[in-house]
Design an enzyme around this catalytic site. Structure first.
Site, PDB file in Angstrom:
ATOM      1  N   ARG A  89       0.818  -1.211   0.000  1.00 13.55           N
ATOM      2  CA  ARG A  89       0.000   0.000   0.000  1.00 13.55           C
ATOM      3  C   ARG A  89       0.853   1.263   0.000  1.00 13.55           C
ATOM      4  O   ARG A  89       0.318   2.362   0.032  1.00 13.55           O
ATOM      5  CB  ARG A  89      -0.933   0.006   1.214  1.00 13.55           C
ATOM      6  N   LYS A 109       2.156   6.271   2.267  1.00 13.39           N
ATOM      7  CA  LYS A 109       1.451   5.072   2.722  1.00 13.39           C
ATOM      8  C   LYS A 109      -0.042   5.227   2.448  1.00 13.39           C
ATOM      9  O   LYS A 109      -0.636   6.259   2.766  1.00 13.39           O
ATOM     10  CB  LYS A 109       1.701   4.873   4.219  1.00 13.39           C
ATOM     11  N   ARG A 172       5.481   9.328   5.107  1.00 16.22           N
ATOM     12  CA  ARG A 172       6.461   8.854   6.088  1.00 16.22           C
ATOM     13  C   ARG A 172       7.868   9.143   5.568  1.00 16.22           C
ATOM     14  O   ARG A 172       8.173   8.870   4.410  1.00 16.22           O
ATOM     15  CB  ARG A 172       6.281   7.355   6.327  1.00 16.22           C
ATOM     16  N   ASP A 248      10.244  -8.436   8.058  1.00 17.87           N
ATOM     17  CA  ASP A 248      10.035  -7.359   7.081  1.00 17.87           C
ATOM     18  C   ASP A 248       9.740  -6.029   7.765  1.00 17.87           C
ATOM     19  O   ASP A 248       9.681  -4.992   7.089  1.00 17.87           O
ATOM     20  CB  ASP A 248       8.907  -7.716   6.110  1.00 17.87           C
ATOM     21  N   ASN A 249       9.577  -6.042   9.077  1.00 19.46           N
ATOM     22  CA  ASN A 249       9.367  -4.801   9.831  1.00 19.46           C
ATOM     23  C   ASN A 249      10.606  -4.401  10.624  1.00 19.46           C
ATOM     24  O   ASN A 249      10.509  -3.620  11.567  1.00 19.46           O
ATOM     25  CB  ASN A 249       8.185  -4.953  10.792  1.00 19.46           C
ATOM     26  N   ASP A 258       7.111   0.847  10.828  1.00 20.10           N
ATOM     27  CA  ASP A 258       5.857   0.103  10.678  1.00 20.10           C
ATOM     28  C   ASP A 258       5.079   0.003  11.982  1.00 20.10           C
ATOM     29  O   ASP A 258       4.988  -1.055  12.613  1.00 20.10           O
ATOM     30  CB  ASP A 258       6.111  -1.294  10.095  1.00 20.10           C
TER      31      ASP A 258
END
Length: 480
Positions: A89, A109, A172, A248-249, A258
């Site tokens: 997203r 985002k 962000r 992945d974070n 995140d």
């Protein structure tokens, strides 16, 4: 002043993204922007002029030099290999070139569907964008490495989650969005040369002093591990639970990234679980140091084609050293200690045990301790404990420890009040701002942002109080 953008990621890592444009929202409008950050980055005020529509903040226009891409990465989620993930997203619009030669990612985002959206709709909702804006700015002003929030755009676009919500976008900013998952993606695709290209990119742009050093990869991973250790130590000292520490974070630069089902401790509960989807408690508060090490081990596996096993293990040891050293330093500061003594950990653990039994508020306990005088037989902090005898016994030992240092109360209290916040972003405070914003009232959102910019200032209003009954144990999900 004209903003200058570069496209280093797009130019140097062609296998890691898909180029595409944002998809604007219906009747998008700017509802908040970070005026202080905008000034620091010399962003023209005209870009925030509401009469110009949502502009770049809503993906309606691009600034000169922007080259938007959605990044691909993979990862382990809740300890299980999840395969390909990616920016489902979000879109990296470009990298702002700063005066000192460094860059800052502008990442939008909620920017619409990408090839990595999987079963999602590519959107973010107002609730989650407000939470992330508040959390990232709160962490910044607490002095914890983090991404930053620059703007929020709301809209009339309906978005279906557990209920129908309002579509929104968040701008962000971060020095980099490079994740552990980028490396995992190419390692598990059996493309080690691309893993090495990612490492080369990181060293070239973020650790250039090691470019020509023979052991550059080992030194780089050691620093990644150390930064991760220091970050987790910071989380633990302020009572922050991330909620979804998937690989992945995890940021290569040691940033908090995140923000989803996060939470700051209210009552001291080391087993606190912020994410109501975390049924096994994998990401509970007291397990974060172990999970971060596990994640680093997954990253280390991807580096085995070009870093020796012994060097990788030394780097993982560095994580433990950095975590324990930084945590110890921070907790001694929170207790008002200027030196390290062998019984300090025991004294701290006794306090934690007492707090856990009593359900003491984590933030308020340490803040009140920072106002306590050595000679005082009674204090507001003592009055918060039911078992006064147990508190008195602990406080006598604490007071004896303070007497071993030639530091007066005033100096000690000053140090403690610089590291023990009066205000953190409790979930109920965020929810109050969200509830108002969803009714079209942005005043509380703006007010809360201002409060969070001064976390070490004492307050006598509810921003520094324990949560009301309705605000305790609010359930938060990964839904965004």
């Amino acid at each position: 002043m004209t903003l200058s953008f570069t496209a280093r990621w797009r130019d140097e890592l062609p296998a890691t993204y898909t180029a595409l444009l944002p998809t604007p929202l219906k009747n998008a409008r700017l509802i908040w922007y970070n005026d202080k950050l905008a000034q620091q980055l010399a962003i023209p005020a005209s870009l925030f002029d509401a009469t110009n529509g949502a502009g770049v903040w809503g993906g309606e226009t691009l600034l000169p030099g922007m080259s938007p891409v959605a990044q691909v990465y993979s990862g382990h989620q809740f300890g299980v290999w999840a395969g390909q993930l990616g920016d489902g997203r979000g879109i990296l619009l470009g990298e702002q070139l700063l005066a000192d030669g460094s860059t800052l990612d502008w990442h939008l985002k909620g920017a619409g569907l990408t090839p990595y959206s999987r079963m999602g709709d590519g959107r973010a909702v107002l609730r989650s964008t407000i939470r992330e804006s508040l959390a990232s700015e709160a962490m910044h002003y607490l002095g914890i490495p983090t991404t930053r929030a620059l703007s929020i755009v709301a809209s009339d676009t309906p978005v279906q989650r557990e209920t129908q919500e309002t579509g929104a976008m968040l701008m962000r900013l971060a020095q980099s969005h490079m994740r552990f998952g980028h490396f995992e993606h190419f390692y598990y695709r059996r493309e080690p040369e691309k893993v090495q290209q990612l490492a080369d990119f990181a060293i070239r742009h973020y650790w250039p002093q090691w470019q020509d050093v023979a052991e550059k990869y080992a030194l780089w991973f050691e620093e990644v591990a150390a930064r991760t250790g220091r970050l987790i130590a910071e989380w633990q000292t302020v009572g922050f639970a991330h909620g979804v520490m998937n690989t992945d974070n995890m940021s290569i630069l040691g940033l908090t990234i995140d923000y989803g089902p996060f939470g700051f401790l209210d009552d001291y509960d080391p087993g606190f679980i912020g994410n109501h989807s975390d049924h096994q408690g994998r990401y509970r508060f007291d397990n974060q140091p172990s999970v971060a090490l596990w994640n680093l081990q997954r990253l280390a596996q991807t580096l085995t084609p070009f870093i020796e096993i012994d060097a990788l293990n030394r780097a993982l040891d560095r994580y433990q050293d950095a975590l324990l050293t930084h945590y110890g330093q921070r907790m001694r500061q929170k207790l008002g200690f200027f030196t390290e003594q062998k019984d300090d950990n025991a004294l701290l653990n006794e306090l934690f045990s007492l707090m856990a039994r009593e359900g003491s508020d984590y933030t308020r306990t340490f803040r009140m301790l920072s106002h306590t005088e050595q000679q005082s037989a009674s204090s507001p902090l003592r009055d918060t404990f039911i078992d006064r005898a147990a508190f008195d016994a602990w406080f006598d030992r604490y007071r004896a420890r303070l007497r071993t240092e030639a530091v007066d109360d005033a100096l000690r209290q000053q140090q403690m009040q610089r590291v023990n916040p009066a205000v953190v972003l409790r979930n109920w405070l965020a929810q109050r701002a969200i509830d108002a914003a969803e009714q079209g009232d942005m005043a509380e959102l703006h007010r809360l942002h201002e409060v969070l910019r001064q976390p070490f200032t004492d307050r006598d209003d509810d921003y520094a109080s324990r949560p009301p009954e309705w605000g305790k144990r609010l359930e938060v999900s990964c839904s965004s």
